[in-house]
Design a protein around this motif. Structure first.
Motif, PDB file in Angstrom:
ATOM      1  N   ALA A  69       0.852  -1.188   0.000  1.00  0.00           N
ATOM      2  CA  ALA A  69       0.000   0.000   0.000  1.00  0.00           C
ATOM      3  C   ALA A  69       0.879   1.227   0.000  1.00  0.00           C
ATOM      4  CB  ALA A  69      -0.894  -0.005   1.238  1.00  0.00           C
ATOM      5  N   VAL A  70       0.749   2.016  -1.051  1.00  0.00           N
ATOM      6  CA  VAL A  70       1.428   3.305  -1.065  1.00  0.00           C
ATOM      7  C   VAL A  70       0.344   4.367  -1.079  1.00  0.00           C
ATOM      8  CG1 VAL A  70       2.979   4.846  -2.310  1.00  0.00           C
ATOM      9  CG2 VAL A  70       3.419   2.380  -2.285  1.00  0.00           C
ATOM     10  N   ASP A  71       0.242   5.098   0.008  1.00  0.00           N
ATOM     11  CA  ASP A  71      -0.836   6.072   0.148  1.00  0.00           C
ATOM     12  C   ASP A  71      -0.259   7.473   0.217  1.00  0.00           C
ATOM     13  OD1 ASP A  71      -1.899   3.564   2.229  1.00  0.00           O
ATOM     14  OD2 ASP A  71      -3.139   4.204   0.535  1.00  0.00           O
ATOM     15  N   ASP A  72      -1.001   8.394  -0.333  1.00  0.00           N
ATOM     16  CA  ASP A  72      -0.603   9.804  -0.260  1.00  0.00           C
ATOM     17  C   ASP A  72      -1.693  10.530   0.493  1.00  0.00           C
ATOM     18  OD1 ASP A  72      -0.047  12.544  -0.748  1.00  0.00           O
ATOM     19  OD2 ASP A  72       1.112  11.977  -2.520  1.00  0.00           O
ATOM     20  N   ILE A  73      -1.392  10.860   1.728  1.00  0.00           N
ATOM     21  CA  ILE A  73      -2.413  11.515   2.533  1.00  0.00           C
ATOM     22  C   ILE A  73      -1.961  12.909   2.918  1.00  0.00           C
ATOM     23  CG2 ILE A  73      -3.397   9.375   3.390  1.00  0.00           C
ATOM     24  CD1 ILE A  73      -1.721   9.901   5.966  1.00  0.00           C
ATOM     25  N   GLY A  74      -1.112  13.484   2.082  1.00  0.00           N
ATOM     26  CA  GLY A  74      -0.634  14.826   2.383  1.00  0.00           C
ATOM     27  C   GLY A  74       0.359  14.758   3.533  1.00  0.00           C
ATOM     28  N   ARG A  75       0.380  15.809   4.295  1.00  0.00           N
ATOM     29  CA  ARG A  75       1.338  15.895   5.396  1.00  0.00           C
ATOM     30  C   ARG A  75       0.925  14.939   6.508  1.00  0.00           C
ATOM     31  NH1 ARG A  75       2.714  20.963   8.214  1.00  0.00           N
ATOM     32  NH2 ARG A  75       4.581  20.577   9.466  1.00  0.00           N
ATOM     33  N   VAL A  76       1.883  14.224   7.036  1.00  0.00           N
ATOM     34  CA  VAL A  76       1.599  13.228   8.076  1.00  0.00           C
ATOM     35  C   VAL A  76       1.899  13.828   9.447  1.00  0.00           C
ATOM     36  CG1 VAL A  76       2.371  11.032   9.050  1.00  0.00           C
ATOM     37  CG2 VAL A  76       2.008  11.253   6.591  1.00  0.00           C
ATOM     38  N   VAL A  77       0.907  13.787  10.315  1.00  0.00           N
ATOM     39  CA  VAL A  77       1.108  14.293  11.670  1.00  0.00           C
ATOM     40  C   VAL A  77       1.781  13.239  12.539  1.00  0.00           C
ATOM     41  CG1 VAL A  77      -0.079  15.064  13.760  1.00  0.00           C
ATOM     42  CG2 VAL A  77      -0.796  15.921  11.522  1.00  0.00           C
ATOM     43  N   ASN A  78       1.258  12.006  12.469  1.00  0.00           N
ATOM     44  CA  ASN A  78       1.827  10.944  13.297  1.00  0.00           C
ATOM     45  C   ASN A  78       1.837   9.643  12.500  1.00  0.00           C
ATOM     46  OD1 ASN A  78       2.292   8.810  15.129  1.00  0.00           O
ATOM     47  ND2 ASN A  78       1.502  10.027  16.835  1.00  0.00           N
ATOM     48  N   PRO A  79       3.005   9.219  12.039  1.00  0.00           N
ATOM     49  CA  PRO A  79       3.071   8.024  11.196  1.00  0.00           C
ATOM     50  C   PRO A  79       2.536   6.759  11.869  1.00  0.00           C
ATOM     51  CG  PRO A  79       5.272   8.963  11.545  1.00  0.00           C
ATOM     52  CD  PRO A  79       4.314   9.840  12.253  1.00  0.00           C
ATOM     53  N   LEU A  80       2.634   6.679  13.198  1.00  0.00           N
ATOM     54  CA  LEU A  80       2.097   5.482  13.864  1.00  0.00           C
ATOM     55  C   LEU A  80       0.580   5.446  13.752  1.00  0.00           C
ATOM     56  CD1 LEU A  80       4.060   5.134  17.221  1.00  0.00           C
ATOM     57  CD2 LEU A  80       4.355   3.835  15.106  1.00  0.00           C
ATOM     58  N   ILE A  81      -0.032   6.585  13.945  1.00  0.00           N
ATOM     59  CA  ILE A  81      -1.487   6.647  13.831  1.00  0.00           C
ATOM     60  C   ILE A  81      -1.898   6.341  12.396  1.00  0.00           C
ATOM     61  CG2 ILE A  81      -3.484   8.171  13.916  1.00  0.00           C
ATOM     62  CD1 ILE A  81      -2.302   9.523  16.316  1.00  0.00           C
ATOM     63  N   VAL A  82      -1.159   6.878  11.438  1.00  0.00           N
ATOM     64  CA  VAL A  82      -1.474   6.618  10.036  1.00  0.00           C
ATOM     65  C   VAL A  82      -1.357   5.125   9.734  1.00  0.00           C
ATOM     66  CG1 VAL A  82      -0.695   6.963   7.668  1.00  0.00           C
ATOM     67  CG2 VAL A  82      -0.893   8.917   9.216  1.00  0.00           C
ATOM     68  N   GLU A  83      -0.271   4.522  10.206  1.00  0.00           N
ATOM     69  CA  GLU A  83      -0.106   3.075   9.999  1.00  0.00           C
ATOM     70  C   GLU A  83      -1.279   2.315  10.574  1.00  0.00           C
ATOM     71  OE1 GLU A  83       2.300   2.859   7.589  1.00  0.00           O
ATOM     72  OE2 GLU A  83       2.723   0.964   8.582  1.00  0.00           O
ATOM     73  N   GLY A  84      -1.679   2.698  11.784  1.00  0.00           N
ATOM     74  CA  GLY A  84      -2.805   2.012  12.420  1.00  0.00           C
ATOM     75  C   GLY A  84      -4.062   2.115  11.579  1.00  0.00           C
ATOM     76  N   GLN A  85      -4.325   3.307  11.073  1.00  0.00           N
ATOM     77  CA  GLN A  85      -5.519   3.500  10.250  1.00  0.00           C
ATOM     78  C   GLN A  85      -5.419   2.707   8.952  1.00  0.00           C
ATOM     79  OE1 GLN A  85      -8.203   4.569  11.243  1.00  0.00           O
ATOM     80  NE2 GLN A  85      -8.262   6.695  11.900  1.00  0.00           N
ATOM     81  N   VAL A  86      -4.249   2.719   8.347  1.00  0.00           N
ATOM     82  CA  VAL A  86      -4.083   1.996   7.085  1.00  0.00           C
ATOM     83  C   VAL A  86      -4.248   0.489   7.323  1.00  0.00           C
ATOM     84  CG1 VAL A  86      -2.403   1.389   5.290  1.00  0.00           C
ATOM     85  CG2 VAL A  86      -2.698   3.774   5.979  1.00  0.00           C
ATOM     86  N   HIS A  87      -3.589  -0.012   8.359  1.00  0.00           N
ATOM     87  CA  HIS A  87      -3.708  -1.451   8.651  1.00  0.00           C
ATOM     88  C   HIS A  87      -5.153  -1.844   8.909  1.00  0.00           C
ATOM     89  CE1 HIS A  87       0.698  -2.483   9.899  1.00  0.00           C
ATOM     90  NE2 HIS A  87       0.667  -1.653   8.893  1.00  0.00           N
ATOM     91  N   GLY A  88      -5.799  -1.089   9.791  1.00  0.00           N
ATOM     92  CA  GLY A  88      -7.181  -1.422  10.129  1.00  0.00           C
ATOM     93  C   GLY A  88      -8.093  -1.301   8.920  1.00  0.00           C
ATOM     94  N   GLY A  89      -7.868  -0.270   8.132  1.00  0.00           N
ATOM     95  CA  GLY A  89      -8.680  -0.083   6.934  1.00  0.00           C
ATOM     96  C   GLY A  89      -8.496  -1.226   5.951  1.00  0.00           C
ATOM     97  N   ILE A  90      -7.257  -1.615   5.735  1.00  0.00           N
ATOM     98  CA  ILE A  90      -7.003  -2.730   4.825  1.00  0.00           C
ATOM     99  C   ILE A  90      -7.647  -4.000   5.369  1.00  0.00           C
ATOM    100  CG2 ILE A  90      -5.238  -4.214   3.806  1.00  0.00           C
ATOM    101  CD1 ILE A  90      -3.354  -1.812   3.791  1.00  0.00           C
ATOM    102  N   ALA A  91      -7.532  -4.210   6.669  1.00  0.00           N
ATOM    103  CA  ALA A  91      -8.120  -5.431   7.250  1.00  0.00           C
ATOM    104  C   ALA A  91      -9.612  -5.506   6.953  1.00  0.00           C
ATOM    105  CB  ALA A  91      -7.873  -5.471   8.758  1.00  0.00           C
ATOM    106  N   GLN A  92     -10.308  -4.392   7.114  1.00  0.00           N
ATOM    107  CA  GLN A  92     -11.753  -4.440   6.860  1.00  0.00           C
ATOM    108  C   GLN A  92     -12.054  -4.583   5.372  1.00  0.00           C
ATOM    109  OE1 GLN A  92     -12.902  -1.058   9.428  1.00  0.00           O
ATOM    110  NE2 GLN A  92     -14.168  -2.513  10.545  1.00  0.00           N
ATOM    111  N   GLY A  93     -11.204  -4.027   4.536  1.00  0.00           N
ATOM    112  CA  GLY A  93     -11.412  -4.192   3.096  1.00  0.00           C
ATOM    113  C   GLY A  93     -11.141  -5.625   2.654  1.00  0.00           C
ATOM    114  N   VAL A  94     -10.084  -6.211   3.188  1.00  0.00           N
ATOM    115  CA  VAL A  94      -9.798  -7.623   2.892  1.00  0.00           C
ATOM    116  C   VAL A  94     -10.936  -8.495   3.415  1.00  0.00           C
ATOM    117  CG1 VAL A  94      -8.266  -9.550   3.428  1.00  0.00           C
ATOM    118  CG2 VAL A  94      -7.302  -7.316   2.883  1.00  0.00           C
TER     119      VAL A  94
END
Lengths: 283, 795, 247
Positions: B669-694
């Motif tokens: 997953a290569v995502d462009d979400i503009g400026r990142v405030v907290n990469p850990l939070i972003v990772e969490g959202q991406v992981h969780g989002g992918i899990a629900q999509g899968v």
């Protein structure tokens, strides 16, 4: 949900447990690890008036040797069976199957005997018990008796245990010279098997001298795949011969259709998984 | 508002991988969840729910329940029929939308299994549950409507006979009519290539970890409602409107909330029932659902039939797009039920330049639980359909699936780009994200392996699936919402207060339910005010504290709420400036603010810290004339546009053709979400989002039987995947800042879910192409895959 | 869902019709059911069904919707609610006798609907198990009809006799062998004619029928199947009982 009310009894001996069950009549239920019973109580699909908790009976726990057999106390947890050196040495198929049961949390509470007595053909241990020709030791008001695995699983959720009987232990013959494998096919990692195959083989030079094969979730009871066993006896220990034998997997099985799989797909899986289980057992 | 002109201090906090402040208490559970709220004299409620999908209640008697132990009261819909009002739908999408009344308790008729028919109040939860069995209800079963197309047919049985139809609405968007593009008619006529496909978005259950719970306290002058909700502010407004309680006498508290995913974006019958009980009895009451109640009667997601058609040239350039949806409303319209499929209307054209587009959606009533928002709310559906058919186009034209996308996507230098829907995409770089993803996947090598396995008729086949997505989030510019007949605005609010000791209290209108706002907001404040991260306290969820907000959904909190916060911080600095100048005896124009310090530009020596200024303001002994003794500031921000994150997800699967089992070999997953405030939070959202999509692609489906029973009523049958079922995700980012505001952030909460479902299904279908398969209906269970292989050759 | 049972008995239709009205031959074919009252065309009763640890008790009622002696056709509606609110079951049972010379074909069509907790599992084998159970009832009924002869009179307490067959798992031996729908377990208990008693008013508490010992069904999630079947049994029991009272 919360279970409907019940009286709770925690006997400290097998005789006390049997007496408690006899006194309560048809309306009592044994509590082992609770991993099958508690969900039914919570959904109020079961509402026994008395729950007899075997957790306080020390003699029901543990794995020991007795001559040619391993004796596994009915209240021995899955986690204990998984780690037991006697099981690993003399009946590794039990550990291989137990490792696939649900998840770590369930395995620390659920019991070997409880799972078998629940007699759900979709759970992993009944097929294994069949494959190894385990013998079930039962205590009741009339005394003690033994029931071979082939007669213990009567029907869906129904074992040979009477309402006032307690499964005390399971005897598993010690075997050497055999290799085994439990092949489980499920949709998610903690789910019940859609179909499972327990396979044990004994080699003799380049061929299979003897095989023991049983199926999970291919009928209302675990199924001993005798036709497969016969076809494997004397067959070459290679893919072609095993596949040909595995084609007999459906004989004696009555797979059902449900949300997880149709009977037709189950039948197909049984053949594929039997081949894979035997080949894996052969190593 | 003024934007600081001085050079900004290098960001220390924004961009840092800070572990989250809220996690210790959330992960251990040592906090107040709604079910932990216990009040003196509180009664517990149990709700009797209809076992029938459609029936008349011919008689109902709670009398026997009243004599059960511990029971204080019991009532039915008939007892509250004239006071319960109707639960709201805040998004009636057309003027002539059929919008049936929806009372919290059924009065004469039940229209879905699980619909509440009676409630018992008792001293304990167990006693309340036990007493339900004593309630006597007689039902007269009525015909059950389940199939959407049958429901729309002439002479169909009706869910709401008094409305005369099962159709709730028809909503159309036509680029020709709207003037944002051409008409589809001519575009399709004479097109060299026309492809048409039907896809089904199966019904899903949001399955948040914390079951819903509500406590209502009517004591004293006010009503206080605690609820495990995503929308405390909206709930307060709705409850006061429906119950007639003056808004200033209503307080709603969302304590810590354990997940929502859109499933707690609702004004629920349970909340209304608890309110009615508390008001009637004059005592606090609590209702907490069981998991099986939750699966059955918390709103469901998706459940849409999609017919999608594209016209293209032989070179693969898109000429036109037509989409026709039949969307299952369920038995009633929930808070935003009719709007969810329409939110996706603007995303079918996705990242591509499409000259002509027509979208039509019909909402249908059936005797099922109503659907509403669920992670992505309309946009995953849209992305799925277009990304699937782009893969079909690639196969049709014998082009690489990446290439066919490349020929159609908006180029990096074409931004901002106004799409055929009239949306202006702010920024993006599809080329960069895609190149990175291809490299991370090892695309070429995998294609070679795929070819080899095909040649060898390997029983395990490889498939590669592509999903290039954009999404519209940061709900939303209020004017746009108004034009879509959405009932509320899309702004967000923040207050920043500097305490005398230099600590900072932030009040946000966002309502976190797992997103980590306390941490991200602290990071923004830390950089904006130059205060330590740990000196910032973020308050949210209680309407008494956070008096103003539009809550959290639609990936909006950072994109809108974060900007409001940023703006409020800047106002604080602006208020501090004249005071600092006064203390430093200089002209405000000579000051620069950096790292929390005001200093005279160009001179060495001490400046004044913002904490010192805060203390000075508190004492107010020596402030410039005419200055209010406060540094506190509010800001409310209404976005001018949606934000458009984008990305490229690539999925490689292995398919065991003998069993049909799909396993994910690699997920990039290569995502462009503009400026990142907290990469850990972003990772969490991406992981969780992918899990629900899968999960949608491979595992989950909510199924009703012919009688309207939800047969996937427990997690035994509703197969939610766990971490044990999912691969590691290879994630990375490109960063194309959002223009228009200095923070440069876009949203990320739903992106993973939007992108992943088509990536996985495209991979499965790709693996099975040699067998003549061009689709596998979701979820792609082993049996479905196996059957597709068996039947594929017959096509 | 719709379930169909057909069986043929080697007696002419007039005799089959009469024998069908002979409750004490027919009622014991319905294990687990207890009739509590009959009033005209309406009746109440309960059915206990047990599936391993799962036990459901359905209290219900039903009525004759149609009985047509000329057409040899009977329709009953029955519905029951589980005493612990686990759900409801409803059935419409249509039974048709068709004379075929020396034989009679009996067609039983049941329209079954299950709700509540038992329905919320991924079972779709309700038809399989219901079919098996109805099949077992039908076989038993066929046996009664084939025996023919004058009514033996006597107490009709469906539950008690069947209870003896189902009490305790220790009886599993016979039941375990029963594949699809053998009525073997039920028949031996019937061969000794019951001593005549006055009426059918005294319902003995039925032993819960342990359906899966009796029928040996196959589905993995048959919980709901059991439930629906209970209602179907109740319906059929009611049909037969009411016939007797109307004589």
């Amino acid at each position: 949900m919360i279970p409907a009310s019940f009286d709770y009894s925690r006997p400290s001996s097998v005789d006390e447990a049997v007496a408690a069950l006899a006194a309560a009549g048809e309306d009592a239920k044994v509590l082992a690890g609770g991993q099958s019973l508690l969900p039914l109580l919570r959904l109020r699909l079961a509402a026994p008036s008395v729950v007899v908790d075997l957790g306080g009976i020390a003699e029901l726990r543990g794995v020991r040797e007795d001559g040619d057999d391993l004796v596994i106390g009915s209240m021995t947890t899955h986690a204990t069976v998984l780690g037991d050196p006697l099981v690993a040495q003399h009946a590794p198929l039990l550990a291989q199957a137990t490792a696939t049961v649900a998840d770590r949390q369930v395995r620390h509470l659920g019991t070997f005997g409880g799972s078998l007595a629940h007699a759900d053909p979709a759970s992993d241990l009944p097929a294994v018990a069949l494959a190894v020709d385990a013998v079930f030791e039962i205590a009741g008001p009339g005394g003690r008796r033994s029931v071979p695995a082939a007669e213990f699983f009567v029907d869906y959720l129904t074992s040979a245990l009477a309402a006032d009987e307690v499964l005390t232990a399971v005897r598993v013959p010690k075997r050497s010279g055999w290799t085994s494998h439990y092949e489980k096919f499920n949709r998610t990692a903690q789910a019940w098997a859609v179909v499972g195959v327990a396979a044990m083989v004994r080699r003799s030079n380049g061929s299979i001298a003897e095989a023991r094969v049983a199926l999970t979730n291919m009928g209302p009871r675990p199924v001993r795949a005798s036709a497969v066993e016969s076809a494997l006896a004397g067959a070459g220990a290679e893919q072609g011969a095993v596949a040909a034998a595995a084609a007999h997997a459906l004989e004696g099985a009555e797979p059902s259709s449900d949300l997880n799989a149709s009977a037709e797909y189950r039948g197909h899986l049984a053949k594929v998984l039997t081949e894979r289980a035997v080949l894996a057992a052969l190593g | 508002m003024t934007i600081t002109e001085e050079p900004a201090a290098p960001a220390r906090e924004v961009g840092a991988a800070r572990t989250r402040k809220e996690d210790a208490r959330l992960i251990t559970g040592r906090t107040t969840w709604t079910d932990n709220v216990t009040l003196p004299g509180m009664l517990h409620l149990a709700i009797l729910r209809s076992p029938f999908a459609h029936a008349r209640i011919t008689s109902i008697d709670v009398g026997p329940a009243l004599s059960e132990p511990g029971v204080i009261a019991a009532f039915t819909g008939r007892d509250v029929a004239d006071v319960q009002g109707a639960l709201p739908c805040a998004w009636v999408v057309t003027e002539d939308t059929v919008h049936p009344d929806h009372g919290a308790l059924a009065v004469d008729t039940v229209r879905h299994v699980g619909e509440p028919v009676a409630v018992v109040a008792a001293r304990s939860r167990a006693e309340a549950l036990d007493a339900l069995a004593a309630i006597e209800v007689d039902y007269e079963p009525l015909p059950v409507v389940l199939d959407m197309e049958a429901a729309l047919a002439e002479g169909a049985d009706l869910v709401h006979p008094d409305k005369g139809t099962n159709k709730s609405y028809t909503w159309v968007f036509d680029s020709g009519e709207a003037g944002t593009g051409e008409s589809t008619g001519p575009a399709f006529e004479g097109a060299e290539v026309v492809l048409k496909r039907r896809y089904v978005q199966q019904r899903l259950i949001p399955a948040f970890m914390e079951p819903r719970s509500v406590v209502v306290d009517p004591t004293g002058d006010q009503y206080t409602i605690w609820s495990a909700t995503q929308i405390p502010h909206i709930l307060k407004l709705m409850m006061s409107l429906i119950t007639g309680t003056p808004e200033h006498k209503m307080r709603v508290v969302a304590p810590d909330v354990g997940g929502g995913f859109g499933g707690k974006l609702q004004v629920t019958p349970e909340e209304m029932i608890a309110f009615l009980a508390a008001k009637r009895l004059g005592k606090p009451v609590k209702y907490t659902e069981s998991r099986s109640d939750s699966l059955l009667s918390a709103h469901h997601g998706r459940d849409v039939i999609q017919d999608i058609e594209i016209a293209a040239t032989r070179e693969g350039k898109l000429l036109g797009l037509k989409v026709s949806l039949i969307a299952n409303m369920g038995a009633y319209l929930g808070l935003v039920t009719p709007g969810v499929p329409i939110l996706g209307a603007f995303m079918y054209n996705a990242i591509y330049k499409v000259p002509a587009y027509r979208f039509e959606c019909v909402g249908v009533f059936t005797n099922t639980m109503y659907t509403d928002a669920y992670r992505g709310a309309g946009r995953p559906e849209a992305t799925y359909a277009i990304e699937r058919i782009m893969d079909e186009l690639a196969v049709e034209l014998n082009l690489d699936p990446i290439e066919v996308r490349r020929r159609n996507w908006i180029q990096h230098d074409e931004f901002p780009f106004t799409t055929v829907c009239g949306l202006e995409y702010d920024s993006g770089n599809y080329e960069a994200a895609t190149a990175k993803a291809l490299e991370m996947l090892g695309y070429d090598e995998l294609r070679r392996e795929q070819e080899r396995r095909r040649q060898e008729n390997d029983p395990v086949q490889i498939g590669i699936g592509t999903s290039t997505y954009t999404e519209m989030c940061g709900l939303a510019p209020s004017r746009v919402l108004g034009s879509l007949r959405y009932g509320a605005g899309g702004w967000e609010s923040a207050s920043v207060r500097m305490l005398p000791t230099g600590k900072v209290e932030v009040v946000t209108g966002s309502s976190a339910h797992g997103q980590g706002h306390e941490t991200a907001w602290s990071q923004i404040v830390a950089d904006s005010l130059g205060v330590p991260f740990d000196d910032v306290e973020v308050l949210h969820g209680d309407t008494r504290t956070s008096h103003k907000g539009m809550d959290t959904y639609g990936s909006r909190s950072l994109a809108v709420g974060g900007i409001a916060l940023f703006n409020a911080c800047n106002k604080v600095v602006d208020k501090a400036k004249p005071i600092a100048a006064h203390m430093l005896e200089c002209d405000p124009a000579d000051l620069e603010f950096s790292g929390g310090q005001f200093k005279v530009r160009g001179t060495p020596g001490e400046g004044k810290s913002i904490q010192e200024i805060a203390l000075a303001v508190f004492a107010a002994h020596d402030l410039p004339d005419g200055i209010e003794p406060t540094l506190d500031a509010d800001a409310t921000y209404d976005p001018v546009n949606f934000s458009f994150p984008h990305g490229t997800h690539l999925c490689a699967v292995e398919v065991d053709t003998q069993t049909g089992r799909v396993s994910i070999r690699k997920y990039v997953a290569v995502d462009d979400i503009g400026r990142v405030v907290n990469p850990l939070i972003v990772e969490g959202q991406v992981h969780g989002g992918i899990a629900q999509g899968v999960a949608q692609a491979l595992y989950e489906e909510a199924i009703y039987d012919a009688d309207g029973n939800l047969v996937t009523g427990t997690f035994v049958d509703y197969t939610l995947p766990s971490a044990a079922d999912l691969p590691d995700f290879d994630t990375d980012r490109t960063e194309t800042p959002a223009p228009g505001h200095p923070l440069g952030t876009k949203g990320v909460g739903e992106a993973g879910t939007i992108a992943s479902t088509p990536a996985v299904v495209n991979a499965v279908v790709d693996a099975l192409r040699p067998f003549g398969v061009n689709d596998v209906p979701m979820p792609c269970t082993p049996e479905r895959v196996w059957r597709a292989i068996q039947e594929g050759g017959a096509k | 869902m719709k379930l169909e049972q057909n069986f043929t008995v080697p007696v002419p239709v007039e005799q089959a019709w009469e024998v069908l009205l002979d409750l004490h031959r027919v009622a014991p074919c319905m294990p687990g059911a207890t009739l509590t009252s009959v009033e005209g065309d309406e009746f109440t009763g309960n059915v206990k069904v047990k599936l391993g640890p799962i036990m459901l008790t359905y209290n219900g009622k039903g009525r004759f919707v149609e009985r047509d002696e000329a057409a040899r056709r009977v329709v009953i509606e029955a519905s029951g609610r589980d005493t612990r609110s686990a759900g409801t079951a409803a059935a419409t049972v249509t039974a048709q006798l068709v004379g075929e010379g020396d034989q009679t074909r009996v067609d039983v069509l049941t329209d079954l609907s299950i709700t509540g907790k038992p329905a919320q599992f991924g079972r779709s084998m309700i038809s399989d198990v219901s079919t098996k159970l109805l099949g077992q009832f039908a076989d038993c009924l066929a046996g009664r009809l084939a025996e023919g002869g004058p009514p033996a009179g006597g107490a009709v307490v469906g539950g008690a006799t069947a209870g003896a067959d189902t009490a305790g798992a220790a009886d599993s031996g016979a039941a375990a062998e029963s594949g699809a729908g053998t009525a073997g377990a039920a028949v031996p208990a019937m061969s000794a004619p019951a001593a005549p008693t006055a009426t059918v008013e005294a319902p003995a508490e039925a032993e819960a029928v342990d359906l899966f010992k009796v029928v040996g069904s196959t589905a993995a999630a048959r919980r709901a199947a059991v439930v629906g079947l209970g209602a179907a049994l109740l319906a059929v029991l009611a049909w037969v009982v009411v016939r007797v009272f109307r004589r």
